[in-house]
Write a protein that holds these residues in place. Structure first.
Motif, PDB file in Angstrom:
ATOM      1  N   LEU A  21       1.025  -1.227   0.026  1.00 24.39           N
ATOM      2  CA  LEU A  21       0.057   0.159  -0.123  1.00 24.39           C
ATOM      3  C   LEU A  21       0.791   1.418   0.018  1.00 24.39           C
ATOM      4  N   ASP A  22       1.970   1.361   0.628  1.00 25.53           N
ATOM      5  CA  ASP A  22       3.029   2.427   0.630  1.00 25.53           C
ATOM      6  C   ASP A  22       3.343   2.576  -0.608  1.00 25.53           C
ATOM      7  N   THR A  23       3.810   1.702  -1.235  1.00 30.38           N
ATOM      8  CA  THR A  23       4.505   1.760  -2.505  1.00 30.38           C
ATOM      9  C   THR A  23       3.258   2.377  -3.648  1.00 30.38           C
ATOM     10  N   ILE A  24       2.259   1.732  -3.622  1.00 32.35           N
ATOM     11  CA  ILE A  24       1.222   2.184  -4.427  1.00 32.35           C
ATOM     12  C   ILE A  24       0.734   3.901  -3.964  1.00 32.35           C
ATOM     13  N   SER A  25       0.632   4.152  -2.924  1.00 29.94           N
ATOM     14  CA  SER A  25       0.544   5.799  -2.491  1.00 29.94           C
ATOM     15  C   SER A  25       1.707   6.545  -3.100  1.00 29.94           C
ATOM     16  N   SER A  26       2.791   6.004  -2.954  1.00 33.29           N
ATOM     17  CA  SER A  26       4.019   6.489  -3.644  1.00 33.29           C
ATOM     18  C   SER A  26       3.901   6.658  -5.075  1.00 33.29           C
ATOM     19  N   ASN A  27       3.216   5.612  -5.897  1.00 33.63           N
ATOM     20  CA  ASN A  27       3.192   5.799  -7.407  1.00 33.63           C
ATOM     21  C   ASN A  27       2.085   6.762  -7.714  1.00 33.63           C
ATOM     22  N   ILE A  28       0.958   6.749  -6.783  1.00 35.89           N
ATOM     23  CA  ILE A  28      -0.005   7.747  -7.041  1.00 35.89           C
ATOM     24  C   ILE A  28       0.382   9.170  -6.864  1.00 35.89           C
ATOM     25  N   ALA A  29       1.351   9.492  -5.683  1.00 32.35           N
ATOM     26  CA  ALA A  29       1.339  10.473  -5.377  1.00 32.35           C
ATOM     27  C   ALA A  29       2.605  11.311  -6.442  1.00 32.35           C
ATOM     28  N   ASN A  30       3.415  10.428  -6.942  1.00 28.78           N
ATOM     29  CA  ASN A  30       4.347  10.975  -8.000  1.00 28.78           C
ATOM     30  C   ASN A  30       3.965  10.724  -9.372  1.00 28.78           C
ATOM     31  N   ALA A  31       2.535  10.641  -9.682  1.00 31.57           N
ATOM     32  CA  ALA A  31       2.291  10.271 -10.917  1.00 31.57           C
ATOM     33  C   ALA A  31       2.512  11.446 -12.266  1.00 31.57           C
ATOM     34  N   ASN A  32       2.797  12.573 -11.466  1.00 32.71           N
ATOM     35  CA  ASN A  32       3.263  13.731 -12.290  1.00 32.71           C
ATOM     36  C   ASN A  32       4.484  14.227 -12.265  1.00 32.71           C
ATOM     37  N   THR A  33       5.423  13.322 -11.518  1.00 39.31           N
ATOM     38  CA  THR A  33       6.566  13.891 -11.088  1.00 39.31           C
ATOM     39  C   THR A  33       7.657  13.673 -12.534  1.00 39.31           C
ATOM     40  N   THR A  34       8.059  14.693 -12.965  1.00 40.50           N
ATOM     41  CA  THR A  34       8.924  14.550 -14.207  1.00 40.50           C
ATOM     42  C   THR A  34      10.364  14.693 -14.002  1.00 40.50           C
ATOM     43  N   HIS A  35      10.649  15.106 -12.671  1.00 43.46           N
ATOM     44  CA  HIS A  35      12.404  15.357 -12.360  1.00 43.46           C
ATOM     45  C   HIS A  35      12.437  14.857 -11.098  1.00 43.46           C
TER      46      HIS A  35
END
Length: 141
Positions: A21-35
């Motif tokens: 769940l922690d990795t999924i939330s990290s993936n969702i939080a960084n869905a628009n991180t380009t750098h």
């Protein structure tokens, strides 16, 4: 199977599913991180789980025995696919052609994974609660 081995197996599942769940939330939080600090867009993380203390073939061979050990996280893999290119010439991370490398994160896939992890977590909590109530009932005898 004893009460304590049941609790140990369920707690290993709780730990593994919490990390998932922690990795999924990290993936969702960084869905628009380009750098990122490593350079380039954020790479999707995926948790790799395996039976504790034995290989998959051993666990499969012991499927009918009582030697269940629980689950452990053996690694967190980064997505190695090419990033999704989006045309946005005004973005600070745009290349010379105006394209920005975006993370390959599909929110729908992440939400489906989150529901699966949540259901697995709830199942482990139910097992622990049932084992506890069985132990309490056995003490009443």
């Amino acid at each position: 199977m004893s009460l304590f081995s049941t609790l140990r197996i369920s707690s290993s599942g709780l730990t593994a599913n919490r990390l998932w769940l922690d990795t999924i939330s990290s993936n969702i939080a960084n869905a628009n991180t380009t750098h990122t600090a490593e350079g380039g867009p954020y790479r999707r993380l995926d948790v790799i789980m395996a039976p504790q203390g034995q290989s998959f073939a051993q666990a499969f061979g012991n499927a009918t025995s009582s030697a269940k050990q629980g689950v452990e996280v053996v690694g967190i893999a980064k997505d190695s696919s090419t990033p999704r290119m989006v045309y946005n010439p005004n973005h600070p991370d745009a290349d010379a052609n105006g394209y920005v490398a975006m993370p390959n994160i599909n929110i729908v896939t992440e939400m489906v994974n989150m529901v699966s992890a949540q259901r697995a977590y709830e199942a482990n909590v139910t097992v622990m609660s049932t084992a506890k109530s069985m132990a309490v009932k056995s003490l009443e005898i």
